[in-house]
Structure formats: C-alpha cells, structure tokens
Design an enzyme around this catalytic site. Structure first.
Site, PDB file in Angstrom:
ATOM      1  N   ALA A   1      -2.582  -2.921  -0.849  1.00 33.63           N
ATOM      2  CA  ALA A   1      -2.774  -2.832   0.606  1.00 33.63           C
ATOM      3  C   ALA A   1      -2.589  -1.388   1.071  1.00 33.63           C
ATOM      4  O   ALA A   1      -1.716  -0.677   0.564  1.00 33.63           O
ATOM      5  CB  ALA A   1      -1.770  -3.729   1.317  1.00 33.63           C
ATOM      6  N   ASP A   2      -3.421  -0.943   2.027  1.00 35.70           N
ATOM      7  CA  ASP A   2      -3.141   0.349   2.650  1.00 35.70           C
ATOM      8  C   ASP A   2      -2.406   0.089   3.966  1.00 35.70           C
ATOM      9  O   ASP A   2      -2.103  -1.056   4.308  1.00 35.70           O
ATOM     10  CB  ASP A   2      -4.416   1.198   2.808  1.00 35.70           C
ATOM     11  CG  ASP A   2      -5.425   0.579   3.773  1.00 35.70           C
ATOM     12  OD1 ASP A   2      -5.038  -0.279   4.588  1.00 35.70           O
ATOM     13  OD2 ASP A   2      -6.605   0.963   3.698  1.00 35.70           O
ATOM     14  N   SER A   3      -2.117   1.173   4.715  1.00 38.50           N
ATOM     15  CA  SER A   3      -1.271   1.002   5.898  1.00 38.50           C
ATOM     16  C   SER A   3      -1.923   0.075   6.928  1.00 38.50           C
ATOM     17  O   SER A   3      -1.244  -0.688   7.612  1.00 38.50           O
ATOM     18  CB  SER A   3      -0.973   2.362   6.519  1.00 38.50           C
ATOM     19  OG  SER A   3      -2.184   3.000   6.872  1.00 38.50           O
TER      20      SER A   3
ATOM     21  N   ASP B   1      -4.004  -2.407   6.205  1.00 29.05           N
ATOM     22  CA  ASP B   1      -3.923  -3.783   5.690  1.00 29.05           C
ATOM     23  C   ASP B   1      -2.576  -4.415   6.027  1.00 29.05           C
ATOM     24  O   ASP B   1      -2.502  -5.589   6.387  1.00 29.05           O
ATOM     25  CB  ASP B   1      -4.065  -3.791   4.156  1.00 29.05           C
ATOM     26  CG  ASP B   1      -5.465  -3.420   3.697  1.00 29.05           C
ATOM     27  OD1 ASP B   1      -6.423  -3.841   4.344  1.00 29.05           O
ATOM     28  OD2 ASP B   1      -5.577  -2.716   2.673  1.00 29.05           O
TER      29      ASP B   1
END
Lengths: 78, 417
Positions: free
Chosen positions: A35-37, A39
């Site tokens: 996950a990125d920020s 997400d």
C-alpha cells in the site's frame, strides 16, 4: 474467524488487490501488502464506512497492520 | 537554429470501431458505425440515448485490477493505446535516453466520471466529507501523462494539453515542436476521453450539441448531410510515437509518416459556435501549409473536424474552398466522425492515425451516412461519401476545433527517405 476479521480481510483484498493468503494479522499494509500513503487513507475510510465508526487521524496513523485494524475496530464498535 | 525533422514511428488506438489500430482501420475503410444505445448507464430519461462506446473492452485484460481502480477511464484508455503504440514502435527502453523521452497527452475534460461519482456520493450523504484520496489524482486531466511516464520511466517533458475537442491535436503539435527544437528525441503523444456518462451526455444535451436521433443511432452521425442534427459522443484513445528523424533512422525504426506543418489559432468569436466564415479554420490551414513549405495543390486528403453539427460543417467547408480554390474540388475530404463519433479530446489523435493509415495504404476512409445534399454545402466538393476511395495520398491534413474557439491543423506527409 470473527465477523470483523472476515470483513476487514475482504476490504483489504478488494482495495489492495492482494490475495487472501497474504492478509494475516502481522501483515503491514505498507511493507507487506504494497500500500502507498493514499491506499492507507482509502483503507481507513473503507473501515469507517463498513463499521460505521469515525477513526481520528491520530489513531489512524497507528493502524499499520491487519491486526492493528481488527483490534481497533473490535475495541470501538458496539 | 535548424529545426529537426519529426516522424511517426508507432501507433495505438482504442476506439468505438476497433480496439487496435488494425481493427480501427478496417472499420474505417469499411464504413462501420460505432454508434449504439448507451450501455454504461440508464439513459432512458436523456434526450440522447446512444453514443459511440467501446465494444468488448475489459480493462482487466490490460491492467491489473489494483492499477485499473486508481485510474479514471480516460487514463485507462490512455494506458491501453500507449501500450500498443510503444510495442509497435519497437523502442527498447534500455537503449534510449529516458531524460530525452517525454509524454505530451491531450484530454478535453479529464476524469469526468470520477468527479461525478465523488460529487454524487457527497450529495447523498449527511454533509460529512468522505472524499476518496484518489478523487483528485484520478480526475485531473494531466494525470494521464503522469501515469504513462511512470509506467515507462520517461523523464522528459510531460504535460497534458486542454483545448476541448482540439486537445490532442494541440498535444501532437507541442510534441512535434519540442522535438523540432531539440528538447526531446521521442515524445509519446495522443489523447483520450471518457465522457459517455450522466454528466457528459446530460451536459452536452443541455448545450443542444448532440444528435437526438434515438430511433437510428448508426445513422445519426451524418456530417454534411442536410438532416444532420448534432454530434454523437464517442470515447477512447489514440497514441502516436513522435520521434526525431535521425534518432528513428539510427535505431532502424519503421517510419509511418513525417509531420511537416501545423497551425494554431483562436476564433475570438463565441464559446461554442464557430466563426460563420470559418476564419479560425482558415487561419490554421494556411499556417500549416506555409510551415510545411508545400504548394496547396500537394494536399491530397483533408480529415475534417466535421462533427455533424449544423453550423460547424458549413463553416469548415467554406474555409476549405477559400484556401484551396479550384483544388478544393480535387481533394478528398472526409469526416471519420461519421463512424467513430466525436471523441472530443481524443479526436485529433485517432484522426491523425486515420490520416497516417490513409498515407500508408493510399485509401481515403469515407464520410458515411450521406443521404441528402445540403444546399449550403458545395456539391462539387469530394466529401468521400459512403464508400472509401482509392487515391495516392502523399499529404494529409487533419483539422480539429474546440469549444472556446481553439483551432488546430496538422499536416502529415508520406516519408520517402
């Protein structure tokens, strides 16, 4: 498996496009599930919607693993 | 400073009449209409209930679900057509200077569906803002160019041009100029649009811009026909790889055509109506011919903007007659929007591809759906009605004009070494 567990897992599978096997309690959203920020913000919002709760930003920052999410939700739903 | 020469070395298309360049071209020369009743939403209460939508397109055949979910449709379409164009170009990303490879994309609107969905969700709630964190980065029109650069690692010039229905011609022209000036070796260009949704159809209906021929969608887009009643909204994407000539030759690239001239202007007249004498259209075609350094008699084919609106089609033919004089009658002219519908910000890109394939194959695609001559349009013009025509096409000119009074024209020439 509790109801909260299965609903949390299904949200994570749907939003992060991961397989259900990868989603264990220790799995870290960023390091293990890709996950990125953005997400992680989306995940928190989905939890809020699914469980009809409001997760304040300072609490949301502490939710970093699947287990963190499940225990927060279990502790904050009636 | 001597300007560099610019050639086209890759094509990609995702259109209402074909999901690849080959399918698209086959449909064009066979006069296939892409119009049908709208499937993406219930349009039963709308004045217009049909559009030119993509057929048999499943984004998950091209992008994984997680990637697709973070892209508005207009960016999804962009990724698909660019993937075809990149493969077609044979570019080896490990062998080019990625700092000198850019992306100049075009979109007239951007993520309209994303905006519609997020605003609707808010309106249905209790006033508490619950916007998705991907709302803005999905919606903004520039994001398509960003995604393309991220996927391929292209670190050169990167932006999206927004000039309504002229957007992707503007992108092609900017891309061409950047290469001519020596700022880049390769630019991925083109455009995409995805406005077949409640806001898109409803908005254009309110403008009275769309055809309402609900009983016969496939004959609704009928540019230059006396009974034309507006354009048919289309969706999709076209991608073109523009490359500096010597760079293309050095890597042994297939060269489709050369970009030899362009024109840019504004009507300075009205937000949606064209200048009645086609002044802006006149100016861009003149500029493009002058820049190309060719005689006007050398132009073989004009792919017109020709959207099938009452005013626009007349103004454009007037402009063509003014510029070309007697040669206007020798030219082949066609509006491929009769088949694809109007792809707004992607129109210039897919019509550039139509021109380039016409040059490659020496066939002019038709203006389908011609039933009745319009007394206001000179019957001596060869508007390539109903059937494709064989003709040696050395030089093709493509016009697109946008709401706001933006006009663009680009000229392509057969590459002969």
């Amino acid at each position: 498996m509790s109801d909260v567990n299965s609903r949390v897992i299904s949200i994570i599978v749907d939003k992060l496009g991961v397989s259900e096997d990868e989603v264990n309690n220790e799995a870290n959203f960023t390091n293990d599930l890709g996950a990125d920020s953005l997400d992680t913000v989306e995940l928190i919002m989905e939890f809020e919607k699914e469980f009809n709760i409001a997760i304040p930003d300072d609490q949301a920052e502490k939710i970093q693993t699947v287990g963190d999410a499940i225990s927060y939700i279990e502790g904050n739903t009636k | 400073m001597e300007l560099k020469r610019v050639v086209i070395t890759g094509l990609g298309a995702l259109t209402p009449i074909g999901n690849t360049v080959d399918e698209y071209w086959n449909s064009l020369i066979n006069g296939v209409s892409g119009a049908a009743p709208i499937k993406q939403f219930d349009a039963s209460k709308f004045k217009t209930q049909f559009a030119c939508e993509l057929k048999n397109f499943n984004v998950e055949d091209f992008l994984d679900r997680k990637e697709a979910r973070k892209l508005d449709q207009f960016s999804q379409y962009a990724m698909v057509s660019v993937s075809e164009a990149m493969a077609d170009s044979g570019i080896d990303l490990e062998k080019i200077n990625l700092e000198r490879a850019g992306v100049i994309w075009g979109s007239g609107i951007g993520g309209l569906k994303t905006f519609q969905d997020e605003a609707t969700n808010f309106a249905l709630g209790d006033g508490t803002p619950r916007f998705n964190p991907f709302f803005i980065p999905k919606m903004i029109a520039d994001i398509a160019a960003g995604h393309i650069s991220i996927k391929y690692g292209l670190r050169g010039p990167n932006y999206v041009t927004v000039s309504a229905c002229a957007s992707s011609n503007n992108a092609l022209i900017d891309a061409c100029m950047l290469i001519q000036l020596g700022k880049s070796d390769i630019i991925v260009s083109g455009g995409s649009e995805a406005a077949v949704n409640v806001a898109g159809i409803g908005g254009f209906n309110a403008l009275k811009a769309l055809s309402t021929r609900n009983d016969s969608p496939e004959t609704a887009s009928r540019p230059f026909d006396k009974d034309r009643d507006g354009f048919v909204l289309g969706e999709g994407s076209g991608a073109l790889i523009l490359e500096e000539l010597e760079h293309a030759k050095a890597r042994g690239a297939k060269i489709y055509a050369e970009v030899i001239g362009s024109g840019l202007s504004a009507d300075a007249y009205h937000i949606t109506a064209p200048h009645p004498d086609g002044l802006g259209a006149l100016s861009v075609m003149k500029q493009a011919i002058a820049e190309a350094g060719i005689k006007k008699e050398e132009v073989d084919y004009i792919n017109v903007h020709g959207t099938s609106t009452p005013l626009g089609d007349i103004a454009e033919t007037k402009a063509i007659k003014t510029i070309f004089g007697d040669h206007a009658y020798d030219l082949n002219i066609s509006s491929t929007k009769s088949m694809t519908g109007h792809l707004l910000g992607a129109a210039g890109a897919i019509e550039a591809i139509a021109c380039i394939k016409a040059i490659e194959n020496d066939i002019v695609p038709p203006t389908i759906n011609h039933f009745t001559d319009d007394p206001e349009i000179d019957p001596k013009l060869n508007l390539t009605f109903n059937k494709a025509q064989k003709r040696t096409v050395n030089v093709a000119l493509s016009n697109t004009f946008g709401f706001g009074g933006h006009n663009t024209s680009v000229i392509f020439r057969k590459y002969k070494g």
